[in-house]
Design a protein around this motif. Sequence first.
Motif, PDB file in Angstrom:
ATOM      1  N   LEU A 170      48.356  43.390 -26.213  1.00  0.00           N
ATOM      2  CA  LEU A 170      49.489  44.215 -26.607  1.00  0.00           C
ATOM      3  C   LEU A 170      48.973  45.531 -27.177  1.00  0.00           C
ATOM      4  N   GLY A 171      49.889  46.387 -27.584  1.00  0.00           N
ATOM      5  CA  GLY A 171      49.495  47.640 -28.220  1.00  0.00           C
ATOM      6  C   GLY A 171      49.470  48.816 -27.271  1.00  0.00           C
ATOM      7  N   ALA A 172      48.789  49.866 -27.696  1.00  0.00           N
ATOM      8  CA  ALA A 172      48.780  51.124 -26.944  1.00  0.00           C
ATOM      9  C   ALA A 172      48.065  50.950 -25.606  1.00  0.00           C
ATOM     10  N   MET A 173      48.705  51.425 -24.551  1.00  0.00           N
ATOM     11  CA  MET A 173      48.095  51.391 -23.221  1.00  0.00           C
ATOM     12  C   MET A 173      48.873  52.285 -22.261  1.00  0.00           C
ATOM     13  N   GLN A 174      48.242  52.559 -21.143  1.00  0.00           N
ATOM     14  CA  GLN A 174      48.898  53.317 -20.072  1.00  0.00           C
ATOM     15  C   GLN A 174      49.181  52.356 -18.927  1.00  0.00           C
ATOM     16  N   VAL A 175      50.374  52.485 -18.365  1.00  0.00           N
ATOM     17  CA  VAL A 175      50.773  51.616 -17.255  1.00  0.00           C
ATOM     18  C   VAL A 175      51.142  52.479 -16.051  1.00  0.00           C
ATOM     19  N   ALA A 176      50.492  52.218 -14.936  1.00  0.00           N
ATOM     20  CA  ALA A 176      50.833  52.868 -13.669  1.00  0.00           C
ATOM     21  C   ALA A 176      51.440  51.812 -12.751  1.00  0.00           C
ATOM     22  N   GLY A 177      52.507  52.180 -12.079  1.00  0.00           N
ATOM     23  CA  GLY A 177      53.155  51.218 -11.195  1.00  0.00           C
ATOM     24  C   GLY A 177      54.289  51.850 -10.425  1.00  0.00           C
ATOM     25  N   ASN A 178      55.241  51.013 -10.028  1.00  0.00           N
ATOM     26  CA  ASN A 178      56.363  51.491  -9.213  1.00  0.00           C
ATOM     27  C   ASN A 178      57.684  51.005  -9.782  1.00  0.00           C
ATOM     28  N   LEU A 179      58.646  51.894  -9.810  1.00  0.00           N
ATOM     29  CA  LEU A 179      59.992  51.518 -10.224  1.00  0.00           C
ATOM     30  C   LEU A 179      60.593  50.565  -9.201  1.00  0.00           C
ATOM     31  N   HIS A 180      61.311  49.584  -9.698  1.00  0.00           N
ATOM     32  CA  HIS A 180      61.909  48.622  -8.775  1.00  0.00           C
ATOM     33  C   HIS A 180      63.144  48.004  -9.418  1.00  0.00           C
ATOM     34  N   TRP A 181      64.135  47.719  -8.583  1.00  0.00           N
ATOM     35  CA  TRP A 181      65.335  47.000  -8.992  1.00  0.00           C
ATOM     36  C   TRP A 181      65.524  45.850  -8.015  1.00  0.00           C
ATOM     37  N   PRO A 182      64.709  44.806  -8.134  1.00  0.00           N
ATOM     38  CA  PRO A 182      64.768  43.704  -7.150  1.00  0.00           C
ATOM     39  C   PRO A 182      66.114  42.982  -7.175  1.00  0.00           C
ATOM     40  N   ILE A 183      66.545  42.570  -5.996  1.00  0.00           N
ATOM     41  CA  ILE A 183      67.782  41.785  -5.867  1.00  0.00           C
ATOM     42  C   ILE A 183      67.375  40.369  -5.506  1.00  0.00           C
ATOM     43  N   GLU A 184      67.336  39.500  -6.493  1.00  0.00           N
ATOM     44  CA  GLU A 184      66.832  38.145  -6.287  1.00  0.00           C
ATOM     45  C   GLU A 184      67.849  37.064  -6.653  1.00  0.00           C
ATOM     46  N   ILE A 185      68.970  37.459  -7.221  1.00  0.00           N
ATOM     47  CA  ILE A 185      69.949  36.466  -7.670  1.00  0.00           C
ATOM     48  C   ILE A 185      71.025  36.276  -6.619  1.00  0.00           C
ATOM     49  N   ASP A 186      71.359  35.016  -6.350  1.00  0.00           N
ATOM     50  CA  ASP A 186      72.509  34.694  -5.512  1.00  0.00           C
ATOM     51  C   ASP A 186      73.271  33.552  -6.177  1.00  0.00           C
ATOM     52  N   SER A 187      74.233  33.004  -5.459  1.00  0.00           N
ATOM     53  CA  SER A 187      75.091  31.960  -6.049  1.00  0.00           C
ATOM     54  C   SER A 187      74.329  30.670  -6.328  1.00  0.00           C
ATOM     55  N   TYR A 188      73.136  30.514  -5.754  1.00  0.00           N
ATOM     56  CA  TYR A 188      72.359  29.290  -5.947  1.00  0.00           C
ATOM     57  C   TYR A 188      71.301  29.422  -7.054  1.00  0.00           C
ATOM     58  N   THR A 189      71.164  30.613  -7.626  1.00  0.00           N
ATOM     59  CA  THR A 189      70.137  30.818  -8.648  1.00  0.00           C
ATOM     60  C   THR A 189      70.556  30.165  -9.962  1.00  0.00           C
ATOM     61  N   PRO A 190      69.737  29.264 -10.499  1.00  0.00           N
ATOM     62  CA  PRO A 190      70.099  28.626 -11.775  1.00  0.00           C
ATOM     63  C   PRO A 190      70.094  29.631 -12.925  1.00  0.00           C
ATOM     64  N   ASP A 191      70.823  29.316 -13.964  1.00  0.00           N
ATOM     65  CA  ASP A 191      70.782  30.135 -15.165  1.00  0.00           C
ATOM     66  C   ASP A 191      69.416  29.995 -15.831  1.00  0.00           C
ATOM     67  N   PRO A 192      68.978  31.019 -16.542  1.00  0.00           N
ATOM     68  CA  PRO A 192      67.664  30.932 -17.208  1.00  0.00           C
ATOM     69  C   PRO A 192      67.621  29.798 -18.228  1.00  0.00           C
ATOM     70  N   ASP A 193      66.462  29.173 -18.344  1.00  0.00           N
ATOM     71  CA  ASP A 193      66.200  28.211 -19.405  1.00  0.00           C
ATOM     72  C   ASP A 193      65.619  29.015 -20.562  1.00  0.00           C
ATOM     73  N   ARG A 194      66.498  29.537 -21.392  1.00  0.00           N
ATOM     74  CA  ARG A 194      66.053  30.440 -22.457  1.00  0.00           C
ATOM     75  C   ARG A 194      65.229  29.709 -23.506  1.00  0.00           C
ATOM     76  N   ALA A 195      65.548  28.445 -23.745  1.00  0.00           N
ATOM     77  CA  ALA A 195      64.789  27.683 -24.734  1.00  0.00           C
ATOM     78  C   ALA A 195      63.338  27.511 -24.294  1.00  0.00           C
ATOM     79  N   GLY A 196      63.143  27.249 -23.011  1.00  0.00           N
ATOM     80  CA  GLY A 196      61.786  27.085 -22.489  1.00  0.00           C
ATOM     81  C   GLY A 196      61.189  28.373 -21.960  1.00  0.00           C
ATOM     82  N   ASN A 197      61.937  29.466 -22.061  1.00  0.00           N
ATOM     83  CA  ASN A 197      61.506  30.768 -21.541  1.00  0.00           C
ATOM     84  C   ASN A 197      61.082  30.654 -20.076  1.00  0.00           C
ATOM     85  N   ILE A 198      61.996  30.123 -19.273  1.00  0.00           N
ATOM     86  CA  ILE A 198      61.768  30.029 -17.824  1.00  0.00           C
ATOM     87  C   ILE A 198      62.976  30.656 -17.123  1.00  0.00           C
ATOM     88  N   TRP A 199      62.733  31.752 -16.441  1.00  0.00           N
ATOM     89  CA  TRP A 199      63.763  32.419 -15.655  1.00  0.00           C
ATOM     90  C   TRP A 199      63.461  32.178 -14.181  1.00  0.00           C
TER      91      TRP A 199
END
Length: 226
Positions: A120-149
């Motif tokens: 963690l902490g100070a760093m530089q990040v190079a990458g690409n902007l993205h807005w992935p479309i991965e959710i559909d009617s069959y995608t389960p809700d996140p398991d927030r307690a287990g931190n699994i999306w």
Amino acid sequence: MQRLLFALIISIAGVAVLVSLGNWQVRRLAEKEAILAEITARITQPPISLPANPDPVKDKYRSVVVDGVMLPGEIHVLVSLKKVGAGYRVIAPFKTKDGRRILIDRGFIAPEDKATDRALGAMQVAGNLHWPIEIDSYTPDPDRAGNIWFARDVAMLAEALKTDPILIIAKTDADSGVTPLPVDTTGIPNDHLQYAVTWYGLALVWALMSIYFLWRTRAKARGKNS
């Protein structure tokens, strides 16, 4: 004679329809190749600073670089890699030098590294902007307690991590335990050539069958008249 004429019309119409479908796929192939070339150009262009208000359409795949601080509180998105198996994408909050909070897709970790602390902490990040479309009617809700999306939904991730709905897919990561998964075009389907070959093949089969049928019909008619 009328039966032969009707069969000829059906044969010509069938071939014409199948060939037109093949031609349409060839046109779609050219369009898709142009789109992929544009995406590749965006991915590989020299990085720019993060736009003030990036547009999900105009700036998708845009190459960017940001300086700031990687913050704690990452989210784990379940994925599976070929020849590797199941694991997680690490989505982390990042505070830029100008105070904006955005999302960084740092890359892939193995299941056994889920609880491992990452750099963690100070760093530089190079990458690409993205807005992935991965959710559909069959995608389960996140398991927030287990931190699994189960999918990357930028709006939901931003709400959970209290950031702007902006996601950068990192090309590299400061933590050696994270394997970056940079954006590329391999996941974008381009099967139009296969479809075109299929339609043209069907047109050829239809034409050959029609020729044989017409020949048999004419031969039978001659046999009755002889």
